[in-house]
Design an enzyme around this catalytic site. Sequence first.
Site, short mmCIF file in Angstrom:
data_model
loop_
_atom_site.label_atom_id
_atom_site.label_comp_id
_atom_site.label_asym_id
_atom_site.label_seq_id
_atom_site.Cartn_x
_atom_site.Cartn_y
_atom_site.Cartn_z
CG PHE A 137 -1.85 1.20 1.24
CD1 PHE A 137 -3.02 1.18 0.48
CD2 PHE A 137 -1.55 2.34 1.97
CE1 PHE A 137 -3.87 2.27 0.46
CE2 PHE A 137 -2.40 3.44 1.96
CZ PHE A 137 -3.57 3.41 1.21
CG ASP A 222 5.50 3.57 1.76
OD1 ASP A 222 5.52 4.20 2.83
OD2 ASP A 222 4.47 3.44 1.07
CE LYS A 251 -0.97 5.63 7.73
NZ LYS A 251 -0.65 4.82 6.55
#
Length: 401
Positions: A137, A222, A251
Site C-alpha cells: 500500500f 516506504d 503518518k
Amino acid sequence: MSKITRAQFDDVMVPNYAPGKIIPVKGKGSRVWDQDGREFIDFAGGIAVNALGHAHPALVEALTTQGQNLWHLANVMTNEPAIALAKRLTDLTFADKVFFCNSGAEANEAALKLARRHAYLHYGPDKNELISTLGSFHGRTLFTVSVGGQPKYKEGFEPTPGGISHVPYNDLAAMAAQISDKTAAIIVEPIQGEGGVTPGKKEYLKGLRALCDKHNALLIFDEVQSGVGRTGALYAYQKYGVTPDILSTAKALGGGFPIGAMLTTDAFAASLGIGTHGSTYGGNPLGCAVSLAVINEITKPGVLDAVETKSQRFRHGLKTIDDQYGIFKEVRGMGLLLGAELNEDWAGRAKDFLGAALDEGLMMLIAGPNVLRFAPSLIIPDADIDEGLERFERAVAKLAS
Ligand SMILES: *Cc1c(COP(=O)(O)O)cnc(C)c1O
C-alpha cells in the site's frame, strides 16, 4: 452549535468511509472520550499516526507557540521550522536532503517522480520501469494506487500510468526475474502495513539492495507506517541495516498534524532541480514545528528502547488471550506495529472484532479481512496496555460465546 450526529455523516459526506458509530471529541494520552463522555483506550493511534498519544504537552506547546507566530508562507520563502526539521531528519538518518509534503501518498509520489527523473536524466527515457510488491500500500493518488499492490484500489480508475509491475513480497527470486536495466526503482514497505502487517525478511531487503545496485535502480523504502519509532528504531531500515536511496515518511511524522517527507541523498536529490516538483503547503512552519517536537520527543533517551518492552507486553497479553480462546494463526510485526492473523475458524471476521472492541471501550484496527492490527501510542502507559487488553479479552469472550 446544535449537536452533530453520526447519522449526519451520511447526509453530507462522500460515502467512501464507513466510520464507527461514536464521535470522539477529546483525547489525552492513550484515552479518548466521545460526545457522551464515554471513555475509550486507543490501540489504533489514528492508524499509526498518534505516536505520542493525544494532546501531548510538547506537541500542544509547539503548535500553539508556532500558531501565534507564523502559519504559512508558501515555498517562495523558506522558514525556520522547515530548515530545523530537515536538519534534524538528515542528522538522524542516511539522508542529506529532504522534500516536505503533507501526506504519505505525496511523499511516495515525490519518491517515484524523483526515481523516474533521475533515471531519465542519467540513463535516458527507456529506464522508467517501477517494480512494486503484491499486497503493498503506497497511498490513494492515481500514481500511488497504480504502484500499490492491491487491485481493489485501482478498480474503475483506469487507465493507470504504465511502466509498473508487481511481484510477490519477500520473494527475492521473483524480484530478480523482474528487474532489468530498464528498472528505475523498486519500492517496498520494510513491513507491509495495510497488506496485513508482514515484516520483510532481512535477507530479502538486503537482496533488493544488491539487485538495485547491480541494475542502477533506486531502492525506495516506504516507511510511512513503519517510520518515526514504530518498530523501536527511528526508521525500520536502521533496524534491518539496509539503507535505501529514498525513504518516504508521514503518518507519525506529524503526530497528528498532517505532514509528509521524502528523504534522499545529495546525489539523487540533484535530479529534482528548480521547478521540477512542489507543494503549496509542503514544509509549512506550523507542520514542521509540530513535527520537530515529535522527533525531539521520540529521540529522547529511553523512548525507543521502551517500544520493544511494550511490544513484548502486548505480545504476551495477546498470547494469553489466544491460549484461552484459540483465535489466532499468528501474531507478527515489529515494535508497536503488531498484526494478529485470525485462524481458519475466524477467517474473514476481523471487522467483527473491531465492533466488539468498540463496544467494550477499545479502539483498534484491522489490516484486511483476517488481520487485527495494533498501532498504539509509542509511549502508551503499561497500565493502559493491560486495561486495553482486558477490554479486548471481553470483546473476544463475547464473540466466542
Ligand atoms: C498510510 C500509508 C500511505 C498513505 O499515506 P497517506 O497519508 O494516507 O497518503 C502510504 N504508504 C504506507 C505504507 C501507508 O501505511
